[in-house]
Design a protein around this motif. Structure first.
Motif, PDB file in Angstrom:
ATOM      1  N   THR A  48      -7.943   7.350   4.936  1.00 36.90           N
ATOM      2  CA  THR A  48      -6.973   5.992   4.884  1.00 36.90           C
ATOM      3  C   THR A  48      -7.449   5.315   3.826  1.00 36.90           C
ATOM      4  OG1 THR A  48      -6.745   6.168   7.297  1.00 36.90           O
ATOM      5  CG2 THR A  48      -6.403   3.984   6.258  1.00 36.90           C
TER       6      THR A  48
ATOM      7  N   SER B 152      -4.217  -2.342  17.267  1.00 40.21           N
ATOM      8  CA  SER B 152      -4.439  -2.908  15.813  1.00 40.21           C
ATOM      9  C   SER B 152      -3.593  -4.335  15.788  1.00 40.21           C
ATOM     10  CB  SER B 152      -3.663  -2.070  14.793  1.00 40.21           C
ATOM     11  OG  SER B 152      -4.312  -0.667  14.789  1.00 40.21           O
TER      12      SER B 152
ATOM     13  N   LEU C 164      -7.045  -2.414  11.918  1.00 42.91           N
ATOM     14  CA  LEU C 164      -6.333  -1.218  11.829  1.00 42.91           C
ATOM     15  C   LEU C 164      -7.299  -0.292  12.986  1.00 42.91           C
ATOM     16  CD1 LEU C 164      -5.405  -1.188   8.317  1.00 42.91           C
ATOM     17  CD2 LEU C 164      -3.891  -1.899  10.178  1.00 42.91           C
TER      18      LEU C 164
ATOM     19  N   SER D 142      -2.396  -7.777  12.817  1.00 44.58           N
ATOM     20  CA  SER D 142      -2.371  -8.182  11.738  1.00 44.58           C
ATOM     21  C   SER D 142      -2.195  -9.778  11.885  1.00 44.58           C
ATOM     22  CB  SER D 142      -1.209  -8.084  10.745  1.00 44.58           C
ATOM     23  OG  SER D 142      -1.494  -8.606   9.262  1.00 44.58           O
TER      24      SER D 142
ATOM     25  N   ILE E 152       1.167   0.344   7.717  1.00 44.23           N
ATOM     26  CA  ILE E 152       0.554  -0.892   7.102  1.00 44.23           C
ATOM     27  C   ILE E 152       1.260  -2.046   6.652  1.00 44.23           C
ATOM     28  CG2 ILE E 152      -1.154  -1.717   5.736  1.00 44.23           C
ATOM     29  CD1 ILE E 152      -2.972   0.706   5.909  1.00 44.23           C
TER      30      ILE E 152
ATOM     31  N   THR F 158       0.639  -1.369   0.150  1.00 48.30           N
ATOM     32  CA  THR F 158      -0.252   0.015  -0.040  1.00 48.30           C
ATOM     33  C   THR F 158       0.851   1.352  -0.034  1.00 48.30           C
ATOM     34  OG1 THR F 158      -0.109   0.054   2.343  1.00 48.30           O
ATOM     35  CG2 THR F 158      -1.778  -1.095   1.393  1.00 48.30           C
TER      36      THR F 158
END
Length: 595
Positions: free
Chosen positions: A249, A439, A419, A441, A224, A219
């Protein structure tokens, strides 16, 4: 529309409650069937059937509708026409092109204009890639159309058709409804293949099999890509209260992610936000092609003043279009802004249906609807043997920023990247306002090999180390609030200083700066590696008994915070010079303390 309705089943309206209509004499209608309602022939969908009584949700304004008017069956579910002409276009929640509607009515969307779709009169330069006698299976490519300057539309055999080619047209210009190829199936039935195919929005398009998501969606956003990566074919949620930057965002992800196709759904958002998208996107230059980003983008706008039932359908419209391009072998990124407005539409319709409410008035089936939506993401082998993916990134707008409300909580159950946008960060002008403590992942483990092979062997280890420093800083700040920073030992004060650089110099990113709006992975890694280098040099000094006040050089720290602007994306030599400055300063300092 009137010609299509000859010999169709009909019902009679007897109750009207906003977008929810009740009709009688509807025992022969089917569940989820598309119907036209009243003299204006408004588009609707059957959602409840109880004997002779049917309930319909109408996708247009029902003002002026009267009891006793006719409900007419169309014989098919709510469906989209999929073909060339989707890209560079903007549709409402049920795939009606807004530009075409504006030509008919410049200010408001008129009722009863019918189910308009992609341009049926435009002629496309078509190349047929098959010949008579060839055997085509479901999902095979039989022709090519250059839909935009950067995207080639691969004409596909519909998922439920296969057979032997008996007739083809010559290469040339054709409309989406012209017959291009005829095939005979095993039962000797002839099927006509056109550019466009029709598909029900609520039915996922089939694929051969689902694979693992082993490649990240790059991105260009440091927080991120390095800290909380999203896998291609994965799912992500961006929850945040009002003013925290959800839409901004998502705009950044739509502009800069390395997906082949972008599908952007403005679901129940304010009209001015969608206006910004409409005006900005055509001006944006795609870094991949050098052309306008609209060359690979489909916009779906169902703003907050549009019919609520169409808002509920807009999510399915967007994901069906995404699946169509996925089946061609493209990587698609779908942005849904926001799923909370979609859930509110479900709640409003559920209330009008007098269904038993669950938590906070949402229908009991809210979790399953959210799950069904995110389930349509994934990396797949297409029916034609290619590889495609859909990455779904949904914004969530919890009232008051309360992440314990039902939409956020249920979304969290079904996505792998969370996020969390933080109001305090947004108010401090720290964007993207993604809170690194809340956040996460779920793709870190499966993407580790890719990062080691394509960025650096220690990339994920470095990320973990820097994230640990941020967690330590959070604990230290709690102590500082109680007893003050002066009582902390020097090693802990050094952590606070480095964490400040990570937050301001690395995690904070300026969408309006040419060098900082998009950052390649190599630079993202080099910047973080330089911060680690500074941290380790400081630790060496701490072992020599040098206080933090001496270890912190204001000029070097200032350069670290500004390196995101001063170091060009295509020339990282500035980071090497920064390391040389560190070596020069600390060698002199260390000599002074060791002699």
């Amino acid at each position: 529309m009137a010609e299509q309705n000859i010999n169709r089943e009909t019902g009679i309206i007897y109750a009207i409650n906003g977008p929810v209509i009740k009709g009688k004499k509807m025992s022969s209608f089917k569940m989820r069937e598309m119907v036209t309602v009243g003299a204006k022939q408004l588009i609707g969908e059957v959602i409840v059937l109880e004997g002779d009584i049917g309930t319909i949700q109408v996708y247009e304004e029902t003002e002026g509708l009267k009891a006793g008017e006719v409900i007419i069956s169309t014989g098919q579910p709510l469906s989209l026409k999929l073909g060339p002409g989707l890209l560079k276009n903007m549709f409402d929640g049920i795939q009606r092109p807004l530009q075409k509607i504006q030509e008919l009515s410049p200010i408001f969307i008129p009722e009863g204009i019918g189910l308009l779709s992609i341009d049926e009169k435009k002629r496309w330069d078509t190349t047929i890639t098959v010949k008579p006698g060839d055997i085509l299976s479901a999902g095979s490519i039989f022709g090519l159309v250059q839909e935009t300057e950067v995207i080639e539309n691969r004409l596909l055999v519909p998922p439920n058709v296969s057979g032997t080619i008996v007739e083809i047209v010559e290469n040339g210009c054709y409309t989406i409804d012209d017959v291009l190829v005829k095939i005979r199936d095993e039962k000797d039935a002839i099927h006509e293949l056109k550019m466009a195919q029709v598909w029900p929005v609520r039915t996922p398009r089939p694929n051969a099999w689902r694979g693992e998501t082993l490649v990240p969606l790059v991105t260009g956003q440091r927080v991120i890509d390095i800290f909380f990566p999203i896998a291609k074919g994965g799912t992500a949620a961006i929850p945040g209260g009002f003013g925290t930057g959800k839409t901004m965002t998502q705009h950044q992800l739509a502009k800069w992610s390395d997906a082949d196709i972008i599908v952007y759904i403005g679901c129940g958002e304010r009209g001015n936000e969608m206006t910004e998208v409409i005006e900005d996107f055509p001006k944006l230059i795609d870094p991949q092609s050098g052309k306008s980003i609209m060359e690979r983008t489909v916009l779906i706008a169902n703003t907050s003043n549009m019919p609520v039932a169409a808002r509920e359908a807009s999510i399915y419209t967007g994901v069906t279009i995404a699946e169509y391009y996925r089946d061609m072998g493209y990587a698609v990124a779908l942005m849904a802004d926001s799923t909370s407005r979609w859930a509110e539409a479900l709640r409003e319709i559920s209330g009008r249906l007098e269904e038993m409410p669950a938590e906070e008035g949402y229908p009991a089936y809210l979790p399953s609807r959210i799950a069904e939506f995110y389930e349509r993401a994934g990396s797949v082998e297409t029916l034609g043997g290619g590889e495609g993916s859909i990455t779904i990134i949904g914004a969530v707008s919890p009232a008051g920023g309360d992440f314990s409300e039902p939409v956020t909580e249920n979304t969290k159950r079904f996505v792998n990247v969370f996020l969390a946008l933080d109001k305090s960060l947004a108010y401090a002008r720290h964007y993207p306002a993604i809170n690194w403590l809340e956040s996460y992942s779920g793709y870190i483990k499966i993407l580790t090999d890719w990062y080691e092979d394509n960025v650096a062997e220690d990339c994920i280890d470095l990320r973990n180390k820097m994230l640990e420093l941020l967690f330590q800083e959070n604990k230290l700040l709690e102590m500082v609030m109680l007893v003050g920073e002066d009582v902390l030992p020097d090693d802990q004060r050094w952590i606070l200083e480095i964490a400040k650089i990570i937050k301001v110099g690395y995690l904070q990113q300026n969408a309006y700066n040419k060098e900082d709006t998009y950052v390649p992975l190599k630079k993202q890694y080099a910047m973080l590696k330089a911060i680690e280098y500074l941290y380790e040099k400081g630790r060496e000094g701490l072992k020599l008994g040098i206080p933090t006040s001496q270890l912190k050089n204001a000029d070097i720290f200032s350069e670290f915070i500004k390196m995101k602007y001063t170091v060009p994306n295509d020339d990282l030599s500035g980071i090497d010079r920064l390391k040389e400055e560190i070596d020069s300063f600390y060698e002199t300092l260390f000599e002074r303390y060791t002699n």
